[in-house]
Write a protein that holds these residues in place. Structure first.
Motif, PDB file in Angstrom:
ATOM      1  N   SER A  73       0.828  -1.210   0.000  1.00  0.00           N
ATOM      2  CA  SER A  73       0.000   0.000   0.000  1.00  0.00           C
ATOM      3  C   SER A  73       0.861   1.259   0.000  1.00  0.00           C
ATOM      4  CB  SER A  73      -0.936  -0.001   1.204  1.00  0.00           C
ATOM      5  OG  SER A  73      -1.723   1.160   1.244  1.00  0.00           O
ATOM      6  N   LYS A  74       1.918   1.275   0.805  1.00  0.00           N
ATOM      7  CA  LYS A  74       2.788   2.449   0.896  1.00  0.00           C
ATOM      8  C   LYS A  74       3.497   2.743  -0.421  1.00  0.00           C
ATOM      9  CE  LYS A  74       3.726   2.419   5.875  1.00  0.00           C
ATOM     10  NZ  LYS A  74       4.757   2.250   6.938  1.00  0.00           N
ATOM     11  N   LYS A  75       3.680   1.726  -1.241  1.00  0.00           N
ATOM     12  CA  LYS A  75       4.363   1.904  -2.523  1.00  0.00           C
ATOM     13  C   LYS A  75       3.378   2.182  -3.654  1.00  0.00           C
ATOM     14  CE  LYS A  75       8.292  -0.993  -1.206  1.00  0.00           C
ATOM     15  NZ  LYS A  75       9.050  -2.241  -1.501  1.00  0.00           N
ATOM     16  N   GLY A  76       2.151   2.484  -3.289  1.00  0.00           N
ATOM     17  CA  GLY A  76       1.160   2.816  -4.313  1.00  0.00           C
ATOM     18  C   GLY A  76       0.201   1.705  -4.649  1.00  0.00           C
ATOM     19  N   GLY A  77       0.358   0.550  -3.986  1.00  0.00           N
ATOM     20  CA  GLY A  77      -0.581  -0.537  -4.169  1.00  0.00           C
ATOM     21  C   GLY A  77      -0.156  -1.570  -5.185  1.00  0.00           C
ATOM     22  N   GLY A  78      -1.030  -2.540  -5.375  1.00  0.00           N
ATOM     23  CA  GLY A  78      -0.750  -3.656  -6.264  1.00  0.00           C
ATOM     24  C   GLY A  78      -1.379  -4.915  -5.703  1.00  0.00           C
ATOM     25  N   VAL A  79      -0.720  -6.051  -5.966  1.00  0.00           N
ATOM     26  CA  VAL A  79      -1.239  -7.360  -5.562  1.00  0.00           C
ATOM     27  C   VAL A  79      -0.361  -7.940  -4.459  1.00  0.00           C
ATOM     28  CG1 VAL A  79      -1.761  -9.710  -6.313  1.00  0.00           C
ATOM     29  CG2 VAL A  79      -2.158  -7.778  -7.869  1.00  0.00           C
ATOM     30  N   VAL A  80      -1.012  -8.375  -3.376  1.00  0.00           N
ATOM     31  CA  VAL A  80      -0.322  -9.153  -2.348  1.00  0.00           C
ATOM     32  C   VAL A  80      -0.724 -10.604  -2.545  1.00  0.00           C
ATOM     33  CG1 VAL A  80      -0.134  -9.633   0.114  1.00  0.00           C
ATOM     34  CG2 VAL A  80      -0.124  -7.265  -0.702  1.00  0.00           C
ATOM     35  N   LEU A  81       0.227 -11.436  -2.861  1.00  0.00           N
ATOM     36  CA  LEU A  81      -0.037 -12.822  -3.241  1.00  0.00           C
ATOM     37  C   LEU A  81       0.125 -13.777  -2.069  1.00  0.00           C
ATOM     38  CD1 LEU A  81      -0.509 -15.013  -5.439  1.00  0.00           C
ATOM     39  CD2 LEU A  81       1.989 -15.030  -5.761  1.00  0.00           C
ATOM     40  N   ILE A  82      -0.905 -14.583  -1.862  1.00  0.00           N
ATOM     41  CA  ILE A  82      -0.811 -15.709  -0.937  1.00  0.00           C
ATOM     42  C   ILE A  82      -0.816 -16.970  -1.789  1.00  0.00           C
ATOM     43  CG2 ILE A  82      -1.923 -16.952   0.940  1.00  0.00           C
ATOM     44  CD1 ILE A  82      -2.931 -14.345   2.016  1.00  0.00           C
ATOM     45  N   PRO A  83       0.328 -17.607  -1.962  1.00  0.00           N
ATOM     46  CA  PRO A  83       0.424 -18.780  -2.840  1.00  0.00           C
ATOM     47  C   PRO A  83      -0.192 -20.020  -2.192  1.00  0.00           C
ATOM     48  CG  PRO A  83       2.544 -18.308  -1.833  1.00  0.00           C
ATOM     49  CD  PRO A  83       1.616 -17.203  -1.402  1.00  0.00           C
ATOM     50  N   PRO A  84      -0.248 -21.149  -2.912  1.00  0.00           N
ATOM     51  CA  PRO A  84      -0.812 -22.374  -2.344  1.00  0.00           C
ATOM     52  C   PRO A  84      -0.149 -22.751  -1.029  1.00  0.00           C
ATOM     53  CG  PRO A  84      -0.508 -22.621  -4.702  1.00  0.00           C
ATOM     54  CD  PRO A  84       0.137 -21.315  -4.324  1.00  0.00           C
ATOM     55  N   GLY A  85      -0.952 -23.320  -0.118  1.00  0.00           N
ATOM     56  CA  GLY A  85      -0.446 -23.747   1.175  1.00  0.00           C
ATOM     57  C   GLY A  85      -1.471 -23.514   2.257  1.00  0.00           C
ATOM     58  N   LEU A  86      -1.155 -23.974   3.452  1.00  0.00           N
ATOM     59  CA  LEU A  86      -2.009 -23.773   4.627  1.00  0.00           C
ATOM     60  C   LEU A  86      -1.391 -22.662   5.468  1.00  0.00           C
ATOM     61  CD1 LEU A  86      -4.317 -24.463   6.510  1.00  0.00           C
ATOM     62  CD2 LEU A  86      -2.988 -26.379   7.395  1.00  0.00           C
ATOM     63  N   TRP A  87      -2.076 -21.520   5.493  1.00  0.00           N
ATOM     64  CA  TRP A  87      -1.532 -20.321   6.109  1.00  0.00           C
ATOM     65  C   TRP A  87      -2.298 -20.009   7.388  1.00  0.00           C
ATOM     66  CZ3 TRP A  87       2.665 -18.487   3.454  1.00  0.00           C
ATOM     67  CH2 TRP A  87       2.800 -18.906   2.125  1.00  0.00           C
ATOM     68  N   LEU A  88      -1.692 -20.317   8.513  1.00  0.00           N
ATOM     69  CA  LEU A  88      -2.281 -19.982   9.807  1.00  0.00           C
ATOM     70  C   LEU A  88      -2.006 -18.521  10.117  1.00  0.00           C
ATOM     71  CD1 LEU A  88      -3.667 -21.046  12.439  1.00  0.00           C
ATOM     72  CD2 LEU A  88      -1.338 -21.402  13.344  1.00  0.00           C
ATOM     73  N   THR A  89      -3.026 -17.794  10.566  1.00  0.00           N
ATOM     74  CA  THR A  89      -2.843 -16.370  10.807  1.00  0.00           C
ATOM     75  C   THR A  89      -3.828 -15.842  11.828  1.00  0.00           C
ATOM     76  OG1 THR A  89      -2.755 -14.190   9.739  1.00  0.00           O
ATOM     77  CG2 THR A  89      -4.409 -15.731   8.921  1.00  0.00           C
ATOM     78  N   GLY A  90      -3.489 -14.674  12.377  1.00  0.00           N
ATOM     79  CA  GLY A  90      -4.426 -13.906  13.175  1.00  0.00           C
ATOM     80  C   GLY A  90      -5.068 -12.847  12.299  1.00  0.00           C
ATOM     81  N   PRO A  91      -5.684 -11.825  12.896  1.00  0.00           N
ATOM     82  CA  PRO A  91      -6.432 -10.825  12.124  1.00  0.00           C
ATOM     83  C   PRO A  91      -5.586 -10.122  11.075  1.00  0.00           C
ATOM     84  CG  PRO A  91      -6.950 -10.644  14.453  1.00  0.00           C
ATOM     85  CD  PRO A  91      -5.800 -11.599  14.354  1.00  0.00           C
ATOM     86  N   ILE A  92      -6.207  -9.917   9.908  1.00  0.00           N
ATOM     87  CA  ILE A  92      -5.577  -9.230   8.777  1.00  0.00           C
ATOM     88  C   ILE A  92      -6.319  -7.926   8.524  1.00  0.00           C
ATOM     89  CG2 ILE A  92      -5.195  -9.340   6.281  1.00  0.00           C
ATOM     90  CD1 ILE A  92      -4.892 -12.380   6.603  1.00  0.00           C
ATOM     91  N   GLU A  93      -5.549  -6.840   8.341  1.00  0.00           N
ATOM     92  CA  GLU A  93      -6.142  -5.538   8.066  1.00  0.00           C
ATOM     93  C   GLU A  93      -5.784  -5.107   6.646  1.00  0.00           C
ATOM     94  OE1 GLU A  93      -5.473  -2.592  11.073  1.00  0.00           O
ATOM     95  OE2 GLU A  93      -5.449  -4.089  12.685  1.00  0.00           O
ATOM     96  N   LEU A  94      -6.810  -4.871   5.841  1.00  0.00           N
ATOM     97  CA  LEU A  94      -6.593  -4.438   4.471  1.00  0.00           C
ATOM     98  C   LEU A  94      -6.137  -2.988   4.431  1.00  0.00           C
ATOM     99  CD1 LEU A  94      -9.715  -6.081   2.803  1.00  0.00           C
ATOM    100  CD2 LEU A  94      -7.411  -7.029   3.048  1.00  0.00           C
ATOM    101  N   LYS A  95      -5.509  -2.598   3.312  1.00  0.00           N
ATOM    102  CA  LYS A  95      -5.013  -1.230   3.131  1.00  0.00           C
ATOM    103  C   LYS A  95      -5.392  -0.727   1.738  1.00  0.00           C
ATOM    104  CE  LYS A  95      -2.793  -1.168   7.112  1.00  0.00           C
ATOM    105  NZ  LYS A  95      -3.211  -0.294   8.237  1.00  0.00           N
ATOM    106  N   ASN A  96      -5.308   0.585   1.559  1.00  0.00           N
ATOM    107  CA  ASN A  96      -5.663   1.217   0.289  1.00  0.00           C
ATOM    108  C   ASN A  96      -4.899   0.627  -0.892  1.00  0.00           C
ATOM    109  OD1 ASN A  96      -7.551   3.145   1.233  1.00  0.00           O
ATOM    110  ND2 ASN A  96      -5.887   4.494   1.901  1.00  0.00           N
ATOM    111  N   ASN A  97      -5.617   0.462  -2.003  1.00  0.00           N
ATOM    112  CA  ASN A  97      -5.032   0.103  -3.301  1.00  0.00           C
ATOM    113  C   ASN A  97      -4.378  -1.269  -3.333  1.00  0.00           C
ATOM    114  OD1 ASN A  97      -5.671   2.725  -4.420  1.00  0.00           O
ATOM    115  ND2 ASN A  97      -3.965   3.521  -3.182  1.00  0.00           N
TER     116      ASN A  97
END
Length: 551
Positions: A73-97
């Protein structure tokens, strides 16, 4: 296919209804649907692996995923890729663009560790409430998306209670063995003692003025989060993802503009309390298309706040397109209410299939809500095995009153009086329901100007109209088990029954009730198929029925 003449007729009806809304409200029709702006993203792609994320189902990837989103987001946005796999996580906060792209075969799985979820001021059923932080959230954002073909799992079973009656014997034994505690009568399982204490003592999660979140710390485990909450966001796209197993509501856009939900799969267990699929609340310009839902509460639901708080917010849910969706289990296929105090208008529902939902088209409210729901249009709706009513309006949601039909005759119309009016439903087929059509308004505010045409329903019972005004039923075929009566009318006025087809040798075609019933027009209907045409009871007069031969 619908011919051009009929389509123009519908457009004219829609335009006329919309023109009555008032200055400043756009006039839409089936040929002039609302326009929904789409987000646009830079092609730059950031892989969460490069920020330390690991798809092993053990590593907690909360920081890595959030760092990737923030950096992008800080670099102007784009795609954040989560590739195949089992991704354990806590809360995720989206950002502009940022477009969070969850690849096919990627499972984003939210941790059962409740300490990872902060206590926040959120919204519960239209009112400010203490909640646990949603697994995915975003506030005051623009140009955001979650896309791909992956799965987002909210790990909802660790958050919610369940009744023994809702599970099989083996499922119940497995649940009890998993931990948690039982209600004193042994019939309800709770995730924890804290949850049990809050539930059995009816602790409120609503935040009163001046009340701090710290006062809810001792009931934190009880404050189930919605899986995804987007608040005051603009230009949003959710596409292709499977969202499942939410602690409460699944997808909750709140006060958003220009939101598209396309080709989603949304699944909650049928025992999931408040396990709604999509709740669109106080949003403008939205589209829900090509989605498949199988949930524990209302499937696609329109809301706009509750009671005084919702009226003060004053943001209707408006200008929506809902089309080409398939719905399995759910308390309703398409639903408005009951928290609709800010109103709802200009919503078009088309080409949807409901299979096994409790109700089909469901509209609900109660005195005290206020709000105006108007200009709702539905066509080409196909239903099978509906548990209760195919088309349902009720202004007595969760209200108990005498079983003999007596209702509180409150003459007061005020800001808390809900208004439901100006709707047109057509080309609807339902094979299997308890009742074809049920409309129950308020004595002081009838459900008004509802037009239903080209309807075929196989159901146990036919049509029931109570405190309704200006209802038109045209070209209706009713195949019912109950032959007495086919149509029940109580304290309703300006009812038009045009070309009603029903089973031969029915005992009674119409029961007319109430001294406030006037102007029932019956035309193009062969009532000789019934053993008796009509009975008039509870003050209803025979002259209230106006018969016209027609063709």
């Amino acid at each position: 296919m619908m011919n051009q003449t009929r389509l123009l007729g519908i457009a004219l009806f829609a335009s006329l209804a919309f023109s009555a809304v008032g200055q400043g409200n756009a006039k839409y029709s089936w040929t002039n649907l609302p326009f929904i702006q789409q987000p646009v993203f830079k092609k730059d792609t950031v892989n969460v692996v490069n920020f330390g994320a690991r798809p092993d189902g053990v590593t907690l990837n909360t920081k890595s995923i959030n760092d990737a989103i923030t950096s992008c987001s800080k670099k102007g946005g784009g795609v954040v890729l989560i590739p195949p796999g089992l991704w354990l996580t806590g809360p995720i906060e989206l950002k502009n663009n940022v477009n969070l792209h969850i690849s096919e075969s990627a499972l984003l799985y939210f941790t059962a560790d409740k300490t990872q979820y902060a206590l926040v001021a959120g919204v519960y059923e239209g009112k400010t409430a203490a909640r646990n932080q949603s697994p995915i959230s975003g506030t005051n954002l623009e140009n955001i998306a979650i896309t791909g073909k992956g799965v987002v799992d909210g790990n909802g079973d660790v958050w919610r209670a369940v009744h023994k009656s809702q599970l099989t014997e083996s499922e119940w034994k497995e649940k009890v063995a998993s931990g948690g505690v039982l209600k004193d009568d042994g019939k309800t399982w709770y995730p924890s003692e804290q949850f049990k204490a809050a539930s059995t003592t009816n602790r409120s999660m609503l935040v009163k003025p001046g009340q701090s979140l710290s006062e809810f710390a001792d009931m934190k485990d009880f404050l189930r989060p919605n899986l995804l909450v987007l608040t005051n966001c603009k230009k949003v796209l959710l596409e292709g993802i499977t969202f499942q197993n939410s602690g409460a509501w699944c997808l909750h856009p709140l006060m958003c503009q220009n939101i598209t939900m396309r080709n989603l799969r949304i699944k909650n267990p049928d025992y999931a309390h408040n396990g709604d699929g999509i709740d669109v609340e106080s949003c403008a310009n939205f589209m829900i298309e090509g989605c498949v839902l199988d949930v524990g509460d209302d499937a696609i639901c329109i809301k706009s706040g509750k009671d005084e708080e919702g009226r003060k917010r004053g943001m209707p849910t408006e200008n929506g397109i809902i089309r080409n969706n398939i719905i399995y289990k759910g308390h309703g296929g398409f639903v408005v209410g009951s928290e609709m105090s800010g109103g709802a208008r200009n919503i078009f529902v088309q080409n949807c299939t409901f299979m096994g939902t409790d109700k089909g088209l469901r509209f609900k409210s109660v005195r005290g809500r206020g709000g105006v729901v108007e200009n709702i249009y539905a066509k080409d709706i196909f239903m099978k095995d509906i548990v209760q009513e195919a088309i349902f309006f009720d202004m007595y949601y969760f209200v108990k009153f005498a079983t003999d039909g007596e209702r509180d005759m409150s003459p007061v119309v005020n800001e808390g009086t809900p208004v439901f009016r100006n709707m047109h439903f057509e080309n609807i087929v339902c094979n299997g329901a308890e009742k074809a059509v049920f409309i129950r308004g308020l004595p002081e505010m009838p459900v008004e100007n509802i037009r239903i045409e080209n309807l075929v329903v196989r159901a146990s019972k036919g049509v029931e109209l109570i405190d309704a005004k200006g209802v038109m039923l045209n070209n209706i075929k009713l195949v019912t088990e109950s032959k007495n009566p086919i149509v029940f009318i109580d304290n309703s006025s300006n009812i038009t029954l045009d070309k009603i087809d029903f089973d031969k040798d029915s005992d009674l075609f119409m029961s007319v009730n109430g001294d406030r019933t006037t102007h029932i027009t019956l035309t193009k209907t062969d009532v000789s198929k019934a053993k008796k045409e009509a009975v008039f009871q509870k003050g209803a007069l025979e002259k209230s029925l106006i018969k016209k031969a027609g063709k």
